[in-house]
Design a protein around this motif. Structure first.
Motif, short mmCIF file in Angstrom:
data_model
loop_
_atom_site.label_atom_id
_atom_site.label_comp_id
_atom_site.label_asym_id
_atom_site.label_seq_id
_atom_site.Cartn_x
_atom_site.Cartn_y
_atom_site.Cartn_z
N GLY A 61 0.85 -1.18 0.00
CA GLY A 61 0.00 0.00 0.00
C GLY A 61 0.89 1.24 0.00
O GLY A 61 1.90 1.27 0.69
N CYS A 62 0.49 2.27 -0.79
CA CYS A 62 1.27 3.52 -0.81
C CYS A 62 0.95 4.30 0.46
O CYS A 62 -0.21 4.49 0.78
CB CYS A 62 0.90 4.32 -2.05
SG CYS A 62 1.57 5.98 -2.02
N SER A 63 1.99 4.75 1.18
CA SER A 63 1.74 5.46 2.43
C SER A 63 1.28 6.90 2.18
O SER A 63 0.80 7.57 3.09
CB SER A 63 3.00 5.47 3.29
OG SER A 63 4.05 6.07 2.58
N THR A 64 1.40 7.39 0.95
CA THR A 64 0.98 8.76 0.65
C THR A 64 -0.47 8.81 0.16
O THR A 64 -1.28 9.56 0.70
CB THR A 64 1.92 9.39 -0.39
OG1 THR A 64 3.25 9.24 0.07
CG2 THR A 64 1.60 10.85 -0.62
N CYS A 65 -0.80 8.02 -0.87
CA CYS A 65 -2.15 8.12 -1.44
C CYS A 65 -2.99 6.88 -1.17
O CYS A 65 -4.18 6.86 -1.47
CB CYS A 65 -2.08 8.41 -2.93
SG CYS A 65 -1.64 6.97 -3.93
N GLY A 66 -2.41 5.81 -0.62
CA GLY A 66 -3.17 4.63 -0.23
C GLY A 66 -3.33 3.58 -1.32
O GLY A 66 -3.80 2.48 -1.05
N ALA A 100 7.97 2.93 -7.44
CA ALA A 100 7.20 4.12 -7.05
C ALA A 100 5.73 3.86 -7.28
O ALA A 100 5.35 3.02 -8.12
CB ALA A 100 7.67 5.32 -7.86
N CYS A 101 4.89 4.57 -6.50
CA CYS A 101 3.44 4.40 -6.61
C CYS A 101 2.96 4.76 -8.02
O CYS A 101 3.41 5.74 -8.59
CB CYS A 101 2.77 5.28 -5.56
SG CYS A 101 1.00 5.36 -5.71
N ARG A 102 2.02 3.94 -8.55
CA ARG A 102 1.52 4.17 -9.91
C ARG A 102 0.76 5.50 -10.01
O ARG A 102 0.64 6.07 -11.07
CB ARG A 102 0.55 3.05 -10.30
CG ARG A 102 1.21 1.72 -10.55
CD ARG A 102 0.17 0.66 -10.83
NE ARG A 102 -0.64 0.35 -9.64
CZ ARG A 102 -1.93 0.06 -9.66
NH1 ARG A 102 -2.58 0.06 -10.81
NH2 ARG A 102 -2.58 -0.22 -8.55
N ARG A 103 0.20 5.96 -8.88
CA ARG A 103 -0.62 7.17 -8.97
C ARG A 103 0.15 8.42 -8.53
O ARG A 103 0.23 9.38 -9.28
CB ARG A 103 -1.87 7.01 -8.10
CG ARG A 103 -2.73 8.25 -8.08
CD ARG A 103 -4.13 7.99 -7.62
NE ARG A 103 -4.18 7.56 -6.20
CZ ARG A 103 -5.32 7.41 -5.54
NH1 ARG A 103 -6.47 7.65 -6.13
NH2 ARG A 103 -5.30 7.01 -4.27
N CYS A 104 0.74 8.42 -7.31
CA CYS A 104 1.31 9.67 -6.79
C CYS A 104 2.84 9.72 -6.96
O CYS A 104 3.45 10.74 -6.64
CB CYS A 104 0.93 9.85 -5.33
SG CYS A 104 1.78 8.73 -4.21
N HIS A 105 3.43 8.63 -7.43
CA HIS A 105 4.89 8.55 -7.69
C HIS A 105 5.75 8.67 -6.44
O HIS A 105 6.94 8.94 -6.54
CB HIS A 105 5.34 9.61 -8.73
CG HIS A 105 4.55 9.56 -9.99
ND1 HIS A 105 4.36 8.41 -10.72
CD2 HIS A 105 3.86 10.53 -10.66
CE1 HIS A 105 3.60 8.67 -11.77
NE2 HIS A 105 3.27 9.94 -11.76
#
Ligand SMILES: [Zn+2]
Ligand SMILES: [Zn+2]
Length: 427
Positions: free
Chosen positions: A221-226, A235-240
Motif C-alpha cells: 500500500g502507498c503510504s501517501t495516497c493509499g 514508485a506508486c503508480r498514482r502519486c509517484h
C-alpha cells in the motif's frame, strides 16, 4: 474486478475494498480497527474557507502587539516573532529556527498548499507543482505546532499572573482564531478524497484479493495516497512516491533514534532550562526545578502540565517505542490490537512535549535584559527540543506493520488472520 477502492491498512497491511461512503461515514480496518477513510461533507468548499481564514489570521498575527507586560513601572511589548527572535539574540539560532518553522513557516506553507490544491481541483486544471504539494501535505501535519504554542503562551501567562500585569494584544486574538481555523483545516484534509479528485483511482493490481495481507500477495500500500501497488514497482503508480514493504531493517533506525533521545534526555534534565538574573542573584531552573517552583507558588495545574509534558511523556514515549521495537523483533503472544493503541498514543502525544520550550521562548521574550529581572534560555532547552524532535522522528520511522507480520510468521495461536471479520468488506 470490483471498481471499489482497495486499500492495504497502513498499520496492519490487511487488504480491504472500501465500501461506498456517504458524508459523515467512515470505514475501518476489519483487522486492527484503524480508521481508513472518513468521508467529509462538502470537503472542498469547507477546506478552502477554513484554510483561507487561517491564512488571513496568520498574516494578522504578525504585525500587531502579541503580549504587553508591565512590572513596577517598566513596560515591555512583544510581537509574535519576538518569541523566535529572543532565542536568536540569546545565541540559540537553531531554537529560533525551530520556533519560526513550527509556528509560522510550515503552517503557512501547509495552508498555501491546501488552498492551491483545492482551487486547482475546483478549476479542474492541473496547475504546476500540484503533485509535489499533494505529496508534501501529510508529511507536514505533525510539524504544525500552533496549538502546542498556544498552550505554552497560556502556561507562561499563568506563571506571570500576580507577578506582573500582562495584556493580550490584537495579534494574540488573531493567533487564537488562526489556531482554531488551522486545526479545522488539518482535520478536513482527506488524502483519499484529494488523490481521487486529482488523479482518480487506477484499478488494483491483477489477481489481488481482500482478506489477507498485501505482503502475502506481493503487494504494497502507498503510504501517501493509499493505492495498492505491486512489490516490483519502485514508485506508486498514482502519486509517484516511493513505496516500501515492511522491513525489519528500519527497526535499527528507530533503535538508533531512541538511544540518541535517551542520551540527550540527560543534559535536558541536568542543565537549566532558564536562568533568571535579578538584583538578588542568579537562579538556574531545570525542568524538575521549574516544576518544584510552580508547586511552591501554588500553581498546581501548571506544575501538573509541565511535569506531564516535559518529564512523563518523553520517558513514556521512549519506553513505549523501545517496547514496540522489541515486540517487532521478538514477537510475543499478546493482544496486537492493544499494542496498536500504544503505538497510536505515542504518535499523537509526542509533539505536546514542546510546551516547555515554547514557555521558555515566550518568557525570555517578555523578560528581556534591561528590566529589573532578566531571563535567559539554558542549554537544556536545546537538548530538550532535540529529544522531542528525535522521538517524533523515531515514532515516524517505526513501521507498525511489523507487529502484525511478526505474529503471522510465528503463528501464535489466536493471533492468526481473522477472516470471518472481513464480512461486508469483501470484493
Ligand atoms: Zn489494519
Ligand atoms: Zn501513492
Amino acid at each position: 474486478m470490483s471498481s471499489r477502492r482497495w486499500r492495504a491498512c497502513p498499520e496492519c497491511d490487511w487488504v480491504t475494498a472500501l465500501p461506498v461512503l456517504k458524508a459523515g461515514e467512515s470505514a475501518h480496518c476489519p483487522r486492527c480497527e484503524r480508521e481508513l477513510v472518513y468521508r467529509h461533507d462538502a470537503p472542498a468548499q469547507r477546506i478552502v474557507a477554513y484554510a483561507s481564514s487561517a491564512f488571513i489570521m496568520l498574516l494578522l498575527t504578525l504585525p500587531f502587539s502579541f503580549l504587553a507586560f508591565s512590572m513596577t513601572g517598566i513596560f515591555q511589548e512583544i510581537v509574535l516573532f519576538d518569541a523566535a527572535k529572543a532565542m536568536f539574540t540569546n545565541d540559540w539560532p537553531i531554537l529560533a529556527l525551530l520556533i519560526a518553522l513550527t509556528i509560522v513557516v510550515l503552517p503557512g506553507l501547509f495552508l498555501a498548499a491546501v488552498i492551491y490544491l483545492y482551487v486547482s481541483i475546483a478549476l479542474r486544471q492541473f496547475l504546476p507543482g500540484t503533485l509535489f504539494l499533494a505529496r508534501m501535505l501529510s508529511g507536514l501535519k505533525p510539524w504544525l505546532m500552533t496549538d502546542v504554542f498556544l498552550l505554552g503562551v497560556l502556561v507562561s501567562l499563568g506563571k506571570l499572573y500576580g507577578m506582573a500585569h500582562v495584556e493580550l494584544g490584537w495579534s494574540f486574538v488573531a493567533f487564537c482564531f488562526y489556531v482554531f481555523f488551522l486545526v479545522r483545516t488539518v482535520s478536513l484534509v482527506d488524502a483519499d478524497w484529494l488523490w481521487f479528485a486529482l488523479l482518480h483511482e487506477p484499478k488494483p493490481p491483477e489477481g489481488a484479493y481482500t482478506g489477507a495481507t498485501a505482503a502475502s500477495q506481493g503487494l504494497m500500500g502507498c503510504s501517501t495516497c493509499g493505492l495498492l501497488n505491486k512489490e516490483t514497482e519502485s514508485a506508486c503508480r498514482r502519486c509517484h512516491s516511493s513505496v516500501r514493504a515492511p522491513s525489519r531493517f528500519r527497526l535499527q533506525a528507530t533503535w538508533a533514534l531512541i538511544i540518541a533521545a535517551t542520551i540527550l534526555y540527560i543534559p535536558a534534565n541536568l542543565y537549566p532550562m532558564m536562568t533568571t538574573v535579578t538584583i538578588g542573584g542568579t537562579i538556574y531552573s531545570t525542568i524538575l526545578g521549574g516544576v518544584v517552583q510552580l508547586i511552591q507558588t501554588d500553581n498546581y495545574v501548571l506544575a501538573a502540565i509541565i511535569f506531564t509534558a516535559s518529564f512523563v511523556v518523553p520517558i513514556a514515549k521512549v519506553l513505549a517505542l523501545g517496547y514496540l521495537c522489541w515486540l517487532a523483533a521478538y514477537p510475543r503472544p499478546m493482544a496486537t490490537k492493544r499494542r496498536m493503541q500504544l503505538y497510536r498514543i505515542t504518535e499523537v502525544i509526542g509533539r505536546w512535549s514542546m510546551i516547555d520550550v515554547f514557555v521558555v521562548s515566550i518568557t525570555v521574550a517578555l523578560m528581556q535584559a534591561g528590566l529589573i529581572m532578566s531571563i535567559y534560555p539554558g542549554a537544556a532547552a536545546a537538548a530538550f527540543a532535540a529529544v522531542v524532535i528525535i522521538t517524533m522522528v523515531a515514532a515516524m520511522t517505526f513501521d507498525p506493520r511489523l507487529l502484525w507480520t511478526a505474529v503471522e510468521t510465528n503463528t501464535l495461536g489466536s493471533e492468526v488472520p481473522v477472516k470471518q471479520e472481513q464480512e461486508g468488506y469483501g470484493s
